[in-house]
Scaffold this motif. Structure first.
Motif: not given
Length: 333
Positions: A173, A180-182, A190, A204, A206, A211-213, A235
């Motif tokens: 994370e 928060r990027a997970t 980022v 963010v 990728v 990636v989950h934001v 993005s």
């Protein structure tokens, strides 16, 4: 329910649904994280401690519905073990004593903590103990904490590229301002700055993987913002308050040109362009407010602010004027 699904193996859709549920109420995430940590901690108990707990926890009663003869219900070992962990939640406070509490506290402490920072004009590459790597851009500060069950990085300022070693048991994370990027294993960048491209906000982008934001900021009507799932070459940007914008297609290489010492300007205000150059060093350029809103496009060397300034009169209605050891960018007329 979500822990049961996670232990039995879940799909990307399950993960997205779980994240949506966690965002509906901060209490959901606190409860989920607390139960997950307890279950993971119990799984690492020494053998003698496990024996003590088994003696003190009676198996929960199970009502079995009638079923046709010859049909046997299959229950996964992980699912069968969860009721014991749930029962242990209520037992921890009374049967463990000080030793258990100290041991549990130790298990939830980070096993690696470090701060990495770059000064103005510097860049830095580091490799973490788990094999993941960070590449920090100029004027960037990160705080890394690796736990037994998760990996956390706080991007306090600047921008960085993260190449994450896959480990489904330890989510990675990155907290940057309100976002928060997970991820589990991927490559993404980022940016969390207060000046330059993007202004005051978080972006963010990728490069590989998914990636989950999520944002800690609520919508105007008080509801949690939906999680945004980004794929490669996508993005998302938020303002300083954490309000997420739309997901956008953006070649990752374009967003990561800073690694090559270049910047790609795409119709950005001249004030933002100059602020981006200033992040890498003193440009000795001064901008007249009258031309600050003019827009500029092109690809430039970040350490060649002088060449950037000399190109401006050829594409914008401005002129350069030397004054007190600096160069002013003023209206052409």
């Amino acid at each position: 329910m979500w822990l049961l699904r996670q232990q039995d193996g879940w799909s990307t859709e399950d993960a997205a649904a779980c994240e949506a549920w966690l965002q509906t109420d901060p209490a959901h995430r606190r409860a989920f994280d607390r139960l997950r940590d307890v279950c993971q901690t119990l799984a690492q108990l020494p053998a003698d401690r496990v024996g003590q707990l088994r003696k003190q926890i009676a198996p929960p009663a199970v009502r079995v519905s009638p079923r046709p003869v010859g049909v046997r219900r299959q229950v996964s070992p992980k699912r069968r073990a969860l009721p014991y962990a749930l029962a242990a939640l209520g037992l921890v406070a009374i049967v463990g004593g000080g030793g258990w509490l100290r041991w549990s506290h130790l298990q939830n402490q980070p096993i690696f903590v470090e701060t990495y920072a770059t000064a103005r004009g510097q860049q830095l590459s580091v490799t973490l103990p788990d094999g993941s790597s960070l590449q920090l851009d100029t004027a960037t500060t990160t705080a890394v904490s690796l736990y037994r069950h998760r990996r956390e990085v706080r991007l306090l300022e600047g921008q960085a590229l993260f190449t994450v070693t896959p480990d489904a048991a330890k989510p990675f994370e990155v907290d940057a301002g309100p976002l928060r990027a997970t991820v589990v294993g991927t490559r993404f960048s980022v940016r969390h700055t207060h000046a330059g491209l993007g202004g005051d906000g978080v972006t963010v982008t990728v490069d590989e993987g998914r990636v989950h934001v999520s944002s800690r900021a609520d919508t105007a009507d008080g509801k949690a913002q939906p999680m945004v799932a980004l794929n490669a070459d996508e993005s998302v940007h938020s303002d300083a308050a954490g309000r997420l914008g739309p997901r956008q297609a953006l070649p990752a290489r374009t967003a990561m040109l800073w690694r090559e010492g270049r910047v790609n300007l795409n119709n950005v205000p001249l004030s933002q362009a100059l602020a981006e150059f200033e992040r890498y060093g003193d440009t000795r350029l001064r901008l007249d407010p009258a031309v600050a809103g003019l827009r500029i496009s092109g690809s430039f060397e970040l350490e060649q602010a002088g060449a950037f300034a000399k190109a401006l009169p050829r594409v914008l209605p401005v002129r350069l004027r030397a004054r007190e050891g600096a160069t002013e960018i003023v209206p052409a007329n």
